[in-house]
Structure formats: C-alpha cells, structure tokens
Design a protein around this motif. Structure first.
Motif, PDB file in Angstrom:
ATOM      1  N   ASP A  39      54.320  94.263  73.861  1.00  0.00           N
ATOM      2  CA  ASP A  39      55.930  94.016  74.554  1.00  0.00           C
ATOM      3  C   ASP A  39      57.150  93.245  73.545  1.00  0.00           C
ATOM      4  OD1 ASP A  39      54.144  94.845  76.749  1.00  0.00           O
ATOM      5  OD2 ASP A  39      52.798  93.390  76.649  1.00  0.00           O
ATOM      6  N   SER A  40      56.615  92.761  73.078  1.00  0.00           N
ATOM      7  CA  SER A  40      57.555  91.888  72.102  1.00  0.00           C
ATOM      8  C   SER A  40      57.855  92.917  70.878  1.00  0.00           C
ATOM      9  CB  SER A  40      57.045  90.875  71.218  1.00  0.00           C
ATOM     10  OG  SER A  40      56.164  91.531  70.287  1.00  0.00           O
ATOM     11  N   LEU A  41      58.204  94.135  71.336  1.00  0.00           N
ATOM     12  CA  LEU A  41      58.784  94.565  70.122  1.00  0.00           C
ATOM     13  C   LEU A  41      60.147  95.561  71.154  1.00  0.00           C
ATOM     14  CD1 LEU A  41      55.857  96.523  67.576  1.00  0.00           C
ATOM     15  CD2 LEU A  41      58.063  95.594  67.134  1.00  0.00           C
ATOM     16  N   LEU A  42      58.732  95.430  72.395  1.00  0.00           N
ATOM     17  CA  LEU A  42      60.327  96.703  73.295  1.00  0.00           C
ATOM     18  C   LEU A  42      60.980  95.860  74.220  1.00  0.00           C
ATOM     19  CD1 LEU A  42      57.479  99.493  74.818  1.00  0.00           C
ATOM     20  CD2 LEU A  42      59.902  99.886  72.784  1.00  0.00           C
ATOM     21  N   SER A  43      60.767  94.291  74.164  1.00  0.00           N
ATOM     22  CA  SER A  43      61.481  93.204  74.443  1.00  0.00           C
ATOM     23  C   SER A  43      62.826  93.193  74.058  1.00  0.00           C
ATOM     24  CB  SER A  43      60.635  91.768  74.507  1.00  0.00           C
ATOM     25  OG  SER A  43      61.258  90.919  74.698  1.00  0.00           O
ATOM     26  N   VAL A  44      64.013  93.603  75.064  1.00  0.00           N
ATOM     27  CA  VAL A  44      64.796  93.137  74.208  1.00  0.00           C
ATOM     28  C   VAL A  44      66.272  92.676  74.984  1.00  0.00           C
ATOM     29  CG1 VAL A  44      67.183  94.651  73.551  1.00  0.00           C
ATOM     30  CG2 VAL A  44      65.460  95.540  72.738  1.00  0.00           C
ATOM     31  N   THR A  45      66.647  91.909  74.991  1.00  0.00           N
ATOM     32  CA  THR A  45      67.558  90.975  75.656  1.00  0.00           C
ATOM     33  C   THR A  45      68.818  90.566  75.362  1.00  0.00           C
ATOM     34  OG1 THR A  45      67.036  88.847  74.331  1.00  0.00           O
ATOM     35  CG2 THR A  45      65.657  89.184  76.573  1.00  0.00           C
ATOM     36  N   LYS A  46      69.638  90.010  75.938  1.00  0.00           N
ATOM     37  CA  LYS A  46      71.466  90.142  75.081  1.00  0.00           C
ATOM     38  C   LYS A  46      71.682  89.240  74.439  1.00  0.00           C
ATOM     39  CE  LYS A  46      73.157  89.814  80.263  1.00  0.00           C
ATOM     40  NZ  LYS A  46      73.901  89.083  81.125  1.00  0.00           N
ATOM     41  N   LEU A  47      70.044  88.724  73.688  1.00  0.00           N
ATOM     42  CA  LEU A  47      70.569  87.916  72.552  1.00  0.00           C
ATOM     43  C   LEU A  47      70.068  88.091  71.381  1.00  0.00           C
ATOM     44  CD1 LEU A  47      69.591  84.223  73.487  1.00  0.00           C
ATOM     45  CD2 LEU A  47      71.731  84.624  73.772  1.00  0.00           C
ATOM     46  N   SER A  48      69.291  90.052  71.905  1.00  0.00           N
ATOM     47  CA  SER A  48      68.225  90.537  70.686  1.00  0.00           C
ATOM     48  C   SER A  48      69.898  91.137  69.986  1.00  0.00           C
ATOM     49  CB  SER A  48      67.177  91.479  71.464  1.00  0.00           C
ATOM     50  OG  SER A  48      66.984  91.044  71.808  1.00  0.00           O
ATOM     51  N   ARG A  82      69.256  99.666  73.286  1.00  0.00           N
ATOM     52  CA  ARG A  82      67.769  98.504  73.410  1.00  0.00           C
ATOM     53  C   ARG A  82      67.106  99.601  72.726  1.00  0.00           C
ATOM     54  NH1 ARG A  82      64.898  96.361  76.918  1.00  0.00           N
ATOM     55  NH2 ARG A  82      66.513  95.720  78.787  1.00  0.00           N
ATOM     56  N   TYR A  83      67.003 100.640  72.411  1.00  0.00           N
ATOM     57  CA  TYR A  83      66.205 100.978  71.120  1.00  0.00           C
ATOM     58  C   TYR A  83      66.198 101.495  69.747  1.00  0.00           C
ATOM     59  CZ  TYR A  83      63.229 102.211  75.368  1.00  0.00           C
ATOM     60  OH  TYR A  83      62.694 102.330  76.057  1.00  0.00           O
ATOM     61  N   LEU A  84      68.323 101.226  69.916  1.00  0.00           N
ATOM     62  CA  LEU A  84      68.631 100.984  68.617  1.00  0.00           C
ATOM     63  C   LEU A  84      67.596  99.883  67.685  1.00  0.00           C
ATOM     64  CD1 LEU A  84      70.449 101.673  66.492  1.00  0.00           C
ATOM     65  CD2 LEU A  84      72.083 100.304  66.838  1.00  0.00           C
ATOM     66  N   ILE A  85      67.115  98.537  68.581  1.00  0.00           N
ATOM     67  CA  ILE A  85      66.916  97.372  68.846  1.00  0.00           C
ATOM     68  C   ILE A  85      65.289  97.273  67.946  1.00  0.00           C
ATOM     69  CG2 ILE A  85      66.777  94.744  69.064  1.00  0.00           C
ATOM     70  CD1 ILE A  85      69.607  95.134  70.189  1.00  0.00           C
ATOM     71  N   VAL A  86      65.233  98.478  68.639  1.00  0.00           N
ATOM     72  CA  VAL A  86      63.501  98.332  68.826  1.00  0.00           C
ATOM     73  C   VAL A  86      63.235  99.488  67.275  1.00  0.00           C
ATOM     74  CG1 VAL A  86      61.525  99.844  69.789  1.00  0.00           C
ATOM     75  CG2 VAL A  86      63.032  98.822  71.089  1.00  0.00           C
ATOM     76  N   VAL A  87      63.936 100.620  66.901  1.00  0.00           N
ATOM     77  CA  VAL A  87      64.373 101.411  65.381  1.00  0.00           C
ATOM     78  C   VAL A  87      64.526 100.076  65.099  1.00  0.00           C
ATOM     79  CG1 VAL A  87      65.052 102.737  64.172  1.00  0.00           C
ATOM     80  CG2 VAL A  87      64.641 103.860  67.214  1.00  0.00           C
ATOM     81  N   ASP A  88      64.795  99.893  65.012  1.00  0.00           N
ATOM     82  CA  ASP A  88      65.723  98.737  63.812  1.00  0.00           C
ATOM     83  C   ASP A  88      64.533  97.164  63.856  1.00  0.00           C
ATOM     84  OD1 ASP A  88      67.198  96.482  62.031  1.00  0.00           O
ATOM     85  OD2 ASP A  88      66.686  95.644  63.858  1.00  0.00           O
TER      86      ASP A  88
END
Length: 131
Positions: A39-48, A82-88
């Motif tokens: 859940d934390s890996l997939l959690s993306v907000t405007k501040l991510s 969103r998924y760019l940040i998850v991949v990062d």
C-alpha cells in the motif's frame, strides 16, 4: 441516455479500470514479497516525487517496457506519473527488473493465452513456482 448518465458511466468505467490496474500492480508486488509495503509503495500523492533525478530516465524506460511488453495496463491506458513514481521506488529498492519479470509472467502481452476461461480477460494472480 442523457449527458449526465453518460458522464457518470464514463467516470465509473474509468474508476473500475484504475482499480484493475492497481490490483494488477498489487498482485505482482505481493508475489515479490512486498505484502506489508504494497500500500505504501502504491500510494502516490501530489507531494510524491522521484527520489533521484538520475532514476527518471530509467523509470520512464521501465514503465514504457511494462506497457509495451505486458498487459499490466489496458491497451488504451495513458501512462501516468503515478506509476512512474512507483517504478522509481522499485528502482530504489533494486526490485524493478524482478517486478518486470514477474509482471511479464503474470500478465503476458499475448492474447489467447492457454488457461484463460471464456470471457476472462487476464490470468488470475497465481504464485510463480520458485526455480
């Protein structure tokens, strides 16, 4: 169908697609052993943000590779930040390549894959045997 009904239908369909994509990512992450962190890996907000600007190109390449070589995203899906940040995050954890391998096995790009039931769009999330 009124314009409002069509808009409501489109919004519901988009939400359903987003849930399906998230569930696919969750399935792969759990298979990689990230049950507690999924859940934390997939959690993306405007501040991510991207953790390291050096990873941006690599993350973008991996995301495109996932979109082109797996069915983890629907065909009409537009890749999101969103998924760019998850991949990062996966690159930072040194798990991006293993994620790609698992996603390729769980959600292959080929259509008509043996084992699909009539009307089933994708393989269920199944454990992959250890080597």
């Amino acid at each position: 169908m009124t314009a409002w009904q069509k808009l409501n239908y489109d919004i519901c369909a988009l939400r359903q697609t987003r849930r399906e994509v998230r569930n696919r990512w969750k399935c792969v992450l759990e298979e990689l052993g990230f049950q507690r962190e999924v859940d934390s890996l997939l959690s993306v907000t405007k501040l991510s943000t991207i953790s390291d600007s050096k990873n941006t190109r690599k993350a973008r390449e991996m995301l495109l590779k996932l979109a082109e070589e797996t069915s983890i995203f629907p065909a009409s899906w537009e890749l999101s930040e969103r998924y760019l940040i998850v991949v990062d995050r996966l690159i930072t954890l040194d798990a991006a390549e293993e994620f790609f391998r698992m996603a390729s096995r769980t959600y292959p790009k080929k259509y008509g894959v043996p084992g699909l039931a009539d009307g089933q769009k994708e393989l269920p999330c199944l454990p992959v045997p250890s080597p």
